[in-house]
Design a protein around this motif. Structure first.
Motif, mmCIF file in Angstrom:
data_model
loop_
_atom_site.group_PDB
_atom_site.id
_atom_site.type_symbol
_atom_site.label_atom_id
_atom_site.label_comp_id
_atom_site.label_asym_id
_atom_site.label_seq_id
_atom_site.Cartn_x
_atom_site.Cartn_y
_atom_site.Cartn_z
ATOM 1 N N ILE A 337 0.835 -1.199 0.000
ATOM 2 C CA ILE A 337 0.000 0.000 0.000
ATOM 3 C C ILE A 337 0.872 1.252 0.000
ATOM 4 C CG2 ILE A 337 -1.644 1.337 1.378
ATOM 5 C CD1 ILE A 337 -2.762 -1.420 2.327
ATOM 6 N N ALA A 338 1.893 1.264 0.854
ATOM 7 C CA ALA A 338 2.787 2.422 0.926
ATOM 8 C C ALA A 338 3.524 2.631 -0.396
ATOM 9 C CB ALA A 338 3.781 2.239 2.067
ATOM 10 N N ALA A 339 3.934 1.542 -1.035
ATOM 11 C CA ALA A 339 4.641 1.653 -2.312
ATOM 12 C C ALA A 339 3.743 2.257 -3.384
ATOM 13 C CB ALA A 339 5.143 0.275 -2.747
ATOM 14 N N GLN A 340 2.478 1.853 -3.394
ATOM 15 C CA GLN A 340 1.552 2.397 -4.388
ATOM 16 C C GLN A 340 1.215 3.856 -4.099
ATOM 17 O OE1 GLN A 340 -1.453 -0.959 -5.710
ATOM 18 N NE2 GLN A 340 -0.588 -1.469 -3.705
ATOM 19 N N ALA A 341 1.151 4.215 -2.818
ATOM 20 C CA ALA A 341 0.912 5.617 -2.460
ATOM 21 C C ALA A 341 2.070 6.495 -2.923
ATOM 22 C CB ALA A 341 0.710 5.751 -0.956
ATOM 23 N N ALA A 342 3.282 5.938 -2.913
ATOM 24 C CA ALA A 342 4.441 6.684 -3.394
ATOM 25 C C ALA A 342 4.417 6.822 -4.914
ATOM 26 C CB ALA A 342 5.731 5.992 -2.951
ATOM 27 N N MET A 343 3.780 5.861 -5.587
ATOM 28 C CA MET A 343 3.680 5.906 -7.047
ATOM 29 C C MET A 343 2.656 6.934 -7.506
ATOM 30 S SD MET A 343 3.822 1.763 -7.585
ATOM 31 C CE MET A 343 3.369 1.693 -9.318
#
Length: 424
Positions: A337-343
């Motif tokens: 989830i955090a990785a996608q929020a950074a994307m």
């Protein structure tokens, strides 16, 4: 991998991840174009920030944990929305589809996830379900009912607090005008005009008529009746000079730059604008508030929002278990989830927003909202209007206000269009 957003223990069992041998046993060993064995094909949106490399990095922990090979594919056409139906027709559909929602034509081809406990807890799953059936799940949400404002200009104009009612909103705009602010409220051209007018109206619209789309579809209200009041507010602002015809000839990127430069008092825009602000912080303090409503006791009203990073599983996949578990990982695992929020920016309860204070303000407004509601361009679920092309038509009609169209006439145009489309 972690499972902060899931209930229960952390680890592979909490995520529903099982050893690769079990996955292989549950899946077909047909390794053809539709997936199978321990390979899952995932069709995703590829952009400057959603790169192939970032997608591959995102799924790597899942691959390592399960042994499943995730083949990330970009669109063969101009978009995922164009590519998926083409692949369906050719019999080469991917196992997992990202970034789009089921349509009337594709919904029968999408796997029902209603029996998955984790799916019930994903953001906005209830608002995107049809008769209780969940066939699309998302990682987060993008708030839409947001008004960004220049705190320095508010202070100079003597506006102590963000307005909560339409009367206070009009007074704040007049104060900004009297102070000599170039644009007391800024709108933008093309798609942005219609979205901004809707964003301003979501809270009051859903206070007055909860589930208004169903009222329109059921014939107890008209589309024009639903939007004439906000057309009247906007027309009054145009007449007062708070917004001018130049606005709807100015693209959103330029208008956002005008806000950052300090030339705009209030700017309606969705939560994605926080990414722009974080990348180019203004020299003044930015505040964000929920749009006004008729009665201060109803403020804040329901928050307009859309599902972010939606995922679907093709019902015809030969790797159903692996594909479903991949989607579960993408929408429930804390690190994913955090990785996608950074994307690409979105909000979700519990998500760390320390790197973007503007996103933190948005999350506070989401937390304070009594409920979430979906906009008129919703294409799936119980709150979808039974017509296509709403946003395009709404934008066309709304832009006419800046050319002198009377609010009642604009409302009549919406109703006539809807009636014609609904009649087929």
């Amino acid at each position: 991998m972690s499972a902060r957003f899931r209930r229960g223990a952390i680890g592979a069992s909490a995520l529903g991840l099982v050893p690769v041998l079990a996955l292989t046993a549950c899946s077909s060993d047909d390794g053809g174009a539709s997936g199978g064995g321990d390979q899952v094909r995932m069709l995703v949106n590829i952009t400057d920030n959603l790169t192939q490399a970032k997608w591959d990095e995102l799924v790597a922990p899942f691959e390592e944990e399960t042994g499943v090979d995730v083949k990330v594919e970009g669109p063969s056409g101009q978009s995922v929305a164009e590519t998926f139906p083409t692949l369906l027709a050719a019999g080469t559909a991917p196992d997992v589809i990202q970034s789009i929602f089921p349509t009337e034509d594709t919904a029968p081809e999408i796997l029902d996830l209603s029996d998955q406990d984790w799916a019930q807890d994903t953001p906005m799953a209830d608002l995107y379900s049809t008769d209780g059936t969940i066939n699309v799940v998302g990682v987060g949400m993008q708030a839409q009912s947001l008004l960004y404002y220049n705190k320095e200009l508010f202070e100079q104009a003597g506006v102590a607090e963000p307005p909560t009612t339409w009367e206070e909103m009009d007074a704040a705009l007049q104060a900004l005008e009297d102070e000599g602010v170039k644009k007391p409220i800024g709108f933008a051209s093309e798609w942005a005009t219609g979205v901004q007018v809707q964003e301003i109206w979501h809270p009051q619209q859903n206070v007055t008529t909860p589930g208004w789309q169903q009222a329109v579809a059921g014939g107890t209200s008209t589309l024009g009746d639903q939007f004439q009041p906000v057309f009247e507010h906007v027309a009054d602002w145009i007449d007062a000079g708070y917004t001018t015809a130049d606005d709807v000839a100015t693209d959103s990127g330029t208008q956002e730059a005008n806000f950052i430069a300090g030339d705009v008092g209030i700017y309606p825009m969705g939560s994605w604008f926080t990414t722009t602000l974080a990348a180019s912080p203004p020299d003044f303090e930015v505040g964000i508030f929920a749009p006004p409503v008729d009665d201060a006791a109803d403020h804040p009203g329901p928050m307009g929002a859309t599902m972010a990073f939606p995922y679907m599983v093709w019902n015809g996949t030969q790797a159903k278990d692996a594909a479903t578990q991949l989607v579960e990982y993408l929408v429930t695992d804390e690190d994913a989830i955090a990785a996608q929020a950074a994307m690409d920016n979105f909000n979700r309860e519990g998500l760390d927003t320390s790197a973007n204070p503007y996103a933190g303000q948005v999350q506070e407004l989401l937390d304070a909202a009594p409920s979430l509601v979906v906009p008129g361009n919703q294409t799936v679920g119980d709150f979808a209007l039974p017509v296509a092309g709403f946003n395009e038509k709404f934008t066309e009609v709304a832009q006419g206000l800046w050319q002198g169209t009377a609010p009642a006439d604009a409302a009549g145009q919406l109703t006539a269009w809807y009636d014609a489309e609904a009649a087929g």
